[in-house]
Motif scaffolding. Sequence first.
Motif, short mmCIF file in Angstrom:
data_model
loop_
_atom_site.label_atom_id
_atom_site.label_comp_id
_atom_site.label_asym_id
_atom_site.label_seq_id
_atom_site.Cartn_x
_atom_site.Cartn_y
_atom_site.Cartn_z
N TYR A 33 0.90 -1.20 -0.12
CA TYR A 33 0.06 -0.18 0.07
C TYR A 33 0.91 1.42 -0.03
O TYR A 33 0.61 2.35 -0.77
CB TYR A 33 -0.99 -0.04 1.35
CG TYR A 33 -2.18 -0.75 0.88
CD1 TYR A 33 -3.08 0.18 0.04
CD2 TYR A 33 -2.63 -1.87 1.40
CE1 TYR A 33 -4.55 -0.46 -0.14
CE2 TYR A 33 -3.78 -2.61 1.07
CZ TYR A 33 -4.75 -1.52 0.42
OH TYR A 33 -6.00 -2.30 -0.10
N LEU A 80 -4.50 -8.93 -3.45
CA LEU A 80 -5.00 -8.63 -2.20
C LEU A 80 -5.46 -6.88 -2.41
O LEU A 80 -6.37 -6.35 -2.28
CB LEU A 80 -4.13 -8.73 -1.10
CG LEU A 80 -4.78 -8.28 0.40
CD1 LEU A 80 -6.14 -8.75 0.70
CD2 LEU A 80 -3.81 -7.91 1.24
N ARG A 86 -7.96 -6.12 -5.26
CA ARG A 86 -9.12 -6.57 -4.99
C ARG A 86 -9.76 -5.60 -3.96
O ARG A 86 -10.88 -5.12 -3.85
CB ARG A 86 -9.47 -7.80 -4.85
CG ARG A 86 -8.95 -8.84 -6.01
CD ARG A 86 -9.38 -10.29 -5.57
NE ARG A 86 -9.60 -11.01 -6.61
CZ ARG A 86 -10.58 -11.29 -7.43
NH1 ARG A 86 -11.72 -10.84 -7.20
NH2 ARG A 86 -10.44 -12.22 -8.46
N GLN A 87 -8.82 -5.19 -2.95
CA GLN A 87 -9.44 -4.21 -1.87
C GLN A 87 -9.74 -2.91 -2.49
O GLN A 87 -10.72 -2.12 -2.20
CB GLN A 87 -8.36 -4.16 -0.57
CG GLN A 87 -8.47 -5.63 0.17
CD GLN A 87 -7.21 -5.34 1.27
OE1 GLN A 87 -6.28 -4.50 1.13
NE2 GLN A 87 -7.55 -5.89 2.43
N TYR A 108 -12.42 -7.15 -1.76
CA TYR A 108 -12.26 -7.88 -0.68
C TYR A 108 -12.42 -6.70 0.61
O TYR A 108 -12.09 -5.41 0.27
CB TYR A 108 -10.60 -8.07 -0.62
CG TYR A 108 -10.39 -9.30 -1.62
CD1 TYR A 108 -11.15 -10.28 -1.95
CD2 TYR A 108 -8.97 -9.71 -1.53
CE1 TYR A 108 -10.94 -11.46 -2.79
CE2 TYR A 108 -8.74 -10.86 -2.39
CZ TYR A 108 -9.70 -11.68 -2.97
OH TYR A 108 -9.53 -12.80 -3.42
N GLY A 109 -12.82 -7.07 1.83
CA GLY A 109 -12.93 -6.32 2.85
C GLY A 109 -11.47 -6.11 3.39
O GLY A 109 -10.45 -6.72 2.93
N ILE A 110 -11.42 -5.35 4.13
CA ILE A 110 -10.21 -4.83 5.12
C ILE A 110 -10.26 -5.43 6.46
O ILE A 110 -10.94 -4.86 7.29
CB ILE A 110 -9.94 -3.29 5.12
CG1 ILE A 110 -10.20 -2.72 3.86
CG2 ILE A 110 -8.64 -3.06 5.51
CD1 ILE A 110 -9.26 -2.92 2.68
N VAL A 162 -5.37 2.24 3.12
CA VAL A 162 -6.27 2.34 2.27
C VAL A 162 -7.25 3.75 1.99
O VAL A 162 -7.32 4.01 1.02
CB VAL A 162 -7.43 1.26 2.79
CG1 VAL A 162 -8.21 1.18 1.54
CG2 VAL A 162 -6.62 -0.09 2.95
#
Length: 625
Positions: free
Chosen positions: A541, A567, A570-571, A576-578, A587
């Motif tokens: 990130y 990951l 998709r986030q 996808y959730g965090i 994020v």
Amino acid sequence: MDIFLTPKSVAIIGASTNPMKFGSIIMANLFNIGYEGKIFPVNQKAEPIAGLTTYRSVIEIPEPVDLAIFAIPASGALEAMRDCAAKGVKGVVIISSGFTEAGEEGERRQQELLDVAQVAGIRVIGPNTTGILNPIDRFTTTFVPLQEVKAGPVAFIAQTGMFAGMLLEWILSSECFGISRVIGLGNKCDVDDADALEYLADDEHTKAIMMYIEAIKDGRRFMDAARAAALKKPVFALKSGETGEGARAAMSHTGSMAGNDAITSAAFKQAGIIRVDCFQKLIDYAKMLAYQPVAKGNRLAIVSLSGGAAVMSTDAAMKAGFQLAHFSNEILAEIQKEYPLWATVRHPFDIEPLTETVGFMPAFKKTVRCALSNPDTQVCLIVTWTPFAGMGYSFEFIKEMQEEYPGKPVAFCSIGYKNNHEALFQQLEAKQIPVYSSFTRAIDALAASVEYGKFLASIRQAKLEERRFLRSERPKTKPAAGPKKPDSRERHEKVTVFFDGASRGNPGPAAIGIVVKNQNGETLSEVSEAIGKATNNYAEYTALIRALEEARRLGATEVKCLSDSELVVRQMKGEYGIKSKSLLPLVSEAQALRRTFHRFGIRHIPREQNKRADQLAGLALKKQN
């Protein structure tokens, strides 16, 4: 913006069987407008509504949900947003009020909503808004009861329900031009004016854009979006909060800081936005530019049935910056042949004497043809008494003459009995000839066309001068052979970034690698940096954020991000959730950065395609060790 304007499915959170509640009105509007997507009512009582299965929560809906509409009290919005995040909803329109405009508690509540949305990759319109109306694709989120909605060429961007509601009702019931899109922004916690302008600039159904603005959130991005839009189609804006009292009223209305009015006016002019001071001018100017060609200059021809109206029209035109078109003696002599002996033809044309010899409609046809065929005429105003509907008069010949002499906008002023005016209004506007009830309104609308034409001409001239300058600066000697290295100081609007984060130990020593390339695949910039101790996901990130910052430094407005971290990809897409709390701030920062670009995309690629970014991260790790 497509998710808000053309969703395939919508959940109405706060749907109700009570016809007076917003949730019920929104559902009725969707049925009335002919929405063809799936509608999912959400209500804790879970009783069937309008024959549809009702769900207690959006999570219970067994099918994908593109868009959710919040028609619930502000106190329940945070829980609903969390449910939308868990469900994978892509967009949310918050009708509810009680947020930033309601003070500190409301501001905190709005920020909490936004934090959840950003982490999940959900775009948000509102709060405190009527939201969307899309007659083209038959979708709406508004709680304003809709009857007949005519699709047409004019779009609206509004920060208030008055514009997207009450004024909309007036336009739908009183004007002939139809609507392409209405985008009500409310408090603009996420989606703002720039997002709407970027969408409408490329919308083939929109020919003119009207805006009501109380405050601008991101001045630089707004200016870029407004200028890009104004190069393609006219943009008109009513900016409130001119006075100190008005600015304070804006703060209490949508929680907006109105800003310095003089700076706003200067910025609008620079961007090509035509500023107006009342709703009526928004309507008058928009239909002029939506119906008619853009004026190429300010030389005006006036054709009037009344001598007094011709004089007053001339005074108004001079004050608005027009010049009267010149008519040669040869042109005037052709009409003079038809005039009675006691009258002399002059411009501006008073055609009443001509009606005595050739009749009402022949007098108009001869003089309008004279005005439009004249080489010096660039715009034309026609002023007439409104004939009785039963007399069989038709001014549709004007459209035929405009096709014969193109590129000259016409405004028509009709004065007389209201019923007769309405009949003529319908007749001419069906042919895209704008009709006004006063010559001052007609002249002001023509002046807006002239102003917009000047803006476009100035842009063309600037580009021409730039090309001339570049040609004059070309080196006369032949450049040395070999590939030219890109200059990182240049502005590169479209870039592709490869990014990678690496960690030894997870957590352990960590580093990032970034490669930025232009449209030709040439490398513009490379980054190889150690970031201390971190997990691998934290490093990924950090690499994405640093890559977006580098793209902004290079002047990019469109960015495509490529990563071998499934990951992160998709986030960022909201798929996808965090789960890790330590990633939440990163994020949120990455999601905020992505919205600073006109276009953003992110895609997963195999590790071998991200080899150079991986090498740069590895080099930084070695140096750190």
